[in-house]
Design a protein around this motif. Structure first.
Motif, PDB file in Angstrom:
ATOM      1  N   ASP A   1       0.843  -1.198   0.000  1.00 26.69           N
ATOM      2  CA  ASP A   1       0.000   0.000   0.000  1.00 26.69           C
ATOM      3  C   ASP A   1       0.888   1.263   0.000  1.00 26.69           C
ATOM      4  O   ASP A   1       1.768   1.404   0.847  1.00 26.69           O
ATOM      5  N   PRO A   2       0.690   2.198  -0.968  1.00 27.60           N
ATOM      6  CA  PRO A   2       1.564   3.370  -1.082  1.00 27.60           C
ATOM      7  C   PRO A   2       1.704   4.182   0.204  1.00 27.60           C
ATOM      8  O   PRO A   2       2.764   4.718   0.496  1.00 27.60           O
ATOM      9  N   VAL A   3       0.645   4.281   1.009  1.00 33.57           N
ATOM     10  CA  VAL A   3       0.730   5.044   2.268  1.00 33.57           C
ATOM     11  C   VAL A   3       1.710   4.362   3.215  1.00 33.57           C
ATOM     12  O   VAL A   3       2.559   4.989   3.862  1.00 33.57           O
ATOM     13  N   CYS A   4       1.591   3.076   3.243  1.00 30.72           N
ATOM     14  CA  CYS A   4       2.445   2.266   4.118  1.00 30.72           C
ATOM     15  C   CYS A   4       3.910   2.340   3.665  1.00 30.72           C
ATOM     16  O   CYS A   4       4.833   2.442   4.487  1.00 30.72           O
ATOM     17  N   VAL A   5       4.105   2.335   2.351  1.00 30.37           N
ATOM     18  CA  VAL A   5       5.466   2.392   1.790  1.00 30.37           C
ATOM     19  C   VAL A   5       6.104   3.730   2.152  1.00 30.37           C
ATOM     20  O   VAL A   5       7.259   3.799   2.572  1.00 30.37           O
ATOM     21  N   ARG A   6       5.339   4.826   2.020  1.00 30.52           N
ATOM     22  CA  ARG A   6       5.889   6.139   2.348  1.00 30.52           C
ATOM     23  C   ARG A   6       6.256   6.229   3.825  1.00 30.52           C
ATOM     24  O   ARG A   6       7.304   6.733   4.211  1.00 30.52           O
ATOM     25  N   ASP A   7       5.395   5.654   4.697  1.00 33.14           N
ATOM     26  CA  ASP A   7       5.697   5.678   6.136  1.00 33.14           C
ATOM     27  C   ASP A   7       6.950   4.845   6.434  1.00 33.14           C
ATOM     28  O   ASP A   7       7.753   5.203   7.295  1.00 33.14           O
ATOM     29  N   ALA A   8       7.107   3.750   5.718  1.00 31.17           N
ATOM     30  CA  ALA A   8       8.306   2.901   5.915  1.00 31.17           C
ATOM     31  C   ALA A   8       9.553   3.691   5.536  1.00 31.17           C
ATOM     32  O   ALA A   8      10.580   3.634   6.227  1.00 31.17           O
ATOM     33  N   GLN A   9       9.446   4.437   4.444  1.00 31.40           N
ATOM     34  CA  GLN A   9      10.592   5.247   3.997  1.00 31.40           C
ATOM     35  C   GLN A   9      10.949   6.298   5.062  1.00 31.40           C
ATOM     36  O   GLN A   9      12.125   6.497   5.395  1.00 31.40           O
ATOM     37  N   MET A  10       9.917   6.948   5.641  1.00 29.51           N
ATOM     38  CA  MET A  10      10.184   7.980   6.649  1.00 29.51           C
ATOM     39  C   MET A  10      10.838   7.385   7.890  1.00 29.51           C
ATOM     40  O   MET A  10      11.785   7.954   8.447  1.00 29.51           O
ATOM     41  N   MET A  11      10.352   6.226   8.308  1.00 26.00           N
ATOM     42  CA  MET A  11      10.952   5.555   9.483  1.00 26.00           C
ATOM     43  C   MET A  11      12.403   5.214   9.191  1.00 26.00           C
ATOM     44  O   MET A  11      13.301   5.487   9.976  1.00 26.00           O
ATOM     45  N   SER A  12      12.601   4.592   8.034  1.00 26.25           N
ATOM     46  CA  SER A  12      13.939   4.132   7.687  1.00 26.25           C
ATOM     47  C   SER A  12      14.917   5.310   7.606  1.00 26.25           C
ATOM     48  O   SER A  12      16.044   5.231   8.121  1.00 26.25           O
ATOM     49  N   ASP A  13      14.479   6.412   6.992  1.00 27.86           N
ATOM     50  CA  ASP A  13      15.348   7.602   6.887  1.00 27.86           C
ATOM     51  C   ASP A  13      15.792   8.060   8.268  1.00 27.86           C
ATOM     52  O   ASP A  13      16.927   8.450   8.480  1.00 27.86           O
ATOM     53  N   GLU A  14      14.852   8.044   9.201  1.00 30.64           N
ATOM     54  CA  GLU A  14      15.161   8.485  10.568  1.00 30.64           C
ATOM     55  C   GLU A  14      16.223   7.558  11.194  1.00 30.64           C
ATOM     56  O   GLU A  14      17.157   8.035  11.829  1.00 30.64           O
ATOM     57  N   PHE A  15      16.097   6.258  10.962  1.00 32.58           N
ATOM     58  CA  PHE A  15      17.105   5.326  11.524  1.00 32.58           C
ATOM     59  C   PHE A  15      18.470   5.549  10.870  1.00 32.58           C
ATOM     60  O   PHE A  15      19.497   5.508  11.533  1.00 32.58           O
ATOM     61  N   TYR A  16      18.461   5.789   9.550  1.00 35.29           N
ATOM     62  CA  TYR A  16      19.733   6.083   8.859  1.00 35.29           C
ATOM     63  C   TYR A  16      20.365   7.332   9.452  1.00 35.29           C
ATOM     64  O   TYR A  16      21.551   7.368   9.739  1.00 35.29           O
ATOM     65  N   LYS A  17      19.527   8.387   9.640  1.00 35.28           N
ATOM     66  CA  LYS A  17      20.050   9.657  10.176  1.00 35.28           C
ATOM     67  C   LYS A  17      20.702   9.443  11.530  1.00 35.28           C
ATOM     68  O   LYS A  17      21.661  10.088  11.878  1.00 35.28           O
ATOM     69  N   ARG A  18      20.132   8.513  12.310  1.00 33.56           N
ATOM     70  CA  ARG A  18      20.678   8.268  13.647  1.00 33.56           C
ATOM     71  C   ARG A  18      21.827   7.268  13.614  1.00 33.56           C
ATOM     72  O   ARG A  18      22.295   6.807  14.648  1.00 33.56           O
ATOM     73  N   GLY A  19      22.201   6.872  12.400  1.00 31.08           N
ATOM     74  CA  GLY A  19      23.432   6.082  12.278  1.00 31.08           C
ATOM     75  C   GLY A  19      23.231   4.579  12.174  1.00 31.08           C
ATOM     76  O   GLY A  19      24.209   3.831  12.152  1.00 31.08           O
ATOM     77  N   ASN A  20      21.964   4.094  12.140  1.00 27.49           N
ATOM     78  CA  ASN A  20      21.809   2.642  11.993  1.00 27.49           C
ATOM     79  C   ASN A  20      21.663   2.276  10.512  1.00 27.49           C
ATOM     80  O   ASN A  20      20.644   2.546   9.878  1.00 27.49           O
ATOM     81  N   GLN A  21      22.710   1.658   9.962  1.00 26.38           N
ATOM     82  CA  GLN A  21      22.731   1.261   8.551  1.00 26.38           C
ATOM     83  C   GLN A  21      22.235  -0.170   8.372  1.00 26.38           C
ATOM     84  O   GLN A  21      22.100  -0.639   7.250  1.00 26.38           O
ATOM     85  N   LYS A  22      22.036  -0.871   9.491  1.00 23.92           N
ATOM     86  CA  LYS A  22      21.726  -2.302   9.378  1.00 23.92           C
ATOM     87  C   LYS A  22      20.217  -2.513   9.304  1.00 23.92           C
ATOM     88  O   LYS A  22      19.571  -2.945  10.250  1.00 23.92           O
ATOM     89  N   GLN A  23      19.674  -2.130   8.165  1.00 22.50           N
ATOM     90  CA  GLN A  23      18.227  -2.245   7.966  1.00 22.50           C
ATOM     91  C   GLN A  23      17.951  -3.160   6.788  1.00 22.50           C
ATOM     92  O   GLN A  23      18.692  -3.152   5.801  1.00 22.50           O
TER      93      GLN A  23
END
Ligand SMILES: Nc1ncnc2c1ncn2[C@@H]1O[C@H](COP(=O)(O)OP(=O)(O)OP(=O)(O)O)[C@@H](O)[C@H]1O
Length: 245
Positions: free
Chosen positions: A144-166
């Motif tokens: 679902d596109p809404v779900c995909v966009r939310d996943a991207q936002m979550m993932s970006d936040e984890f990357y920003k905080r330094g977790n690359q292991k996703q």
């Protein structure tokens, strides 16, 4: 060396708890000592999904309140020899601090090869810190596109905080995916979220059936095949991604 794996998503209802239960079962059946820690405070479901309803004496609330030590609060699951669970408190107002979960997981590393953390959806301060500090983050989305966009936002936040292991899990995949205009294949989902794919789980009625009954997935089901492959990939085996939906 044990591995702490957080199962998370931006949107609710993507299948985090079902994935934690079925993946935990698959890892345990493959001989790995596995613990599932449920962080969905007030919305406990792991006892039902693992066939342990009415058999949970202690939960995470007892550990956080200091009335029980963490090892005693874990319950061995009858479905599989190597599987244990630490259920969420039924009280939604128990205070959760990231440092408490870190203390609990570091203590449990002695006893388990894999510790799966089933989180609540969305961005909540302490759960966010717990996920960021885990060894591997499984980002769960549906097509679902809404779900995909939310996943991207979550993932970006984890990357920003330094977790690359996703790694990305696309759950509830079905032929309906081709009906979405901008998200009409799995590559578009992977590109949008920006996380390497770990596995695709088809929409499979065997999953709600098994978790609703607290029974293992039938070995002939598409879900069983998907979870077996994902658990092997987590262990570092090279299992090609096959998509059946
Ligand atoms: N692959 C699948 N095929 C069919 N149904 C599924 C699949 N995965 C999960 N479900 C169903 O989707 C619903 C939501 O799943 P689940 O409770 O695991 O999601 P969740 O992300 O943990 O939810 P929440 O955000 O509320 O904690 C349940 O009814 C579950 O049985």
């Amino acid at each position: 060396m044990s591995k702490i794996i957080a199962v998370t998503s931006g949107k609710g209802g993507t299948g985090k708890s079902s994935i934690s239960a079925c993946l935990g079962y698959a890892l345990a059946k493959q001989g790995n000592r596995t613990l599932i820690i449920e962080l969905d405070f007030g919305l406990r479901c792991m006892d039902i999904m693992l066939g342990m309803q009415g058999n949970i004496t202690y939960d995470l609330g007892d550990v956080l309140e200091g009335t029980c030590d963490v090892y005693k609060a874990t319950t061995t699951v009858k479905l599989a020899n190597n599987l244990s669970v630490l259920c969420a408190p039924s009280d939604p107002f128990v205070q959760l601090k990231a440092e408490d979960i870190e203390r609990i997981t570091s203590e449990m590393r002695k006893y388990f090869d894999y510790i799966l953390i089933d989180t609540s959806a969305g961005i909540n301060g302490s759960v966010f810190d717990i996920v960021t500090n885990s060894d591997l983050i499984l980002i769960v989305t549906t097509p679902d596109p809404v779900c995909v966009r939310d996943a991207q936002m979550m993932s970006d936040e984890f990357y920003k905080r330094g977790n690359q292991k996703q790694r990305l899990i696309i759950n509830k995949a079905s032929k309906r995916i081709f009906e979405f205009e901008d998200m009409d294949d799995l590559d578009a989902i992977i590109d949008t979220v920006g996380v390497q794919l770990l596995g695709v789980i088809p929409e499979d009625s065997a999953i709600p059936l098994a978790t609703g009954k607290g029974a293992p997935l039938s070995s002939s089901s598409m879900g069983f095949v998907a979870f077996s492959a994902i658990s092997r990939r987590i262990k570092g085996e090279h299992i090609p991604i096959q998509i059946k939906m």
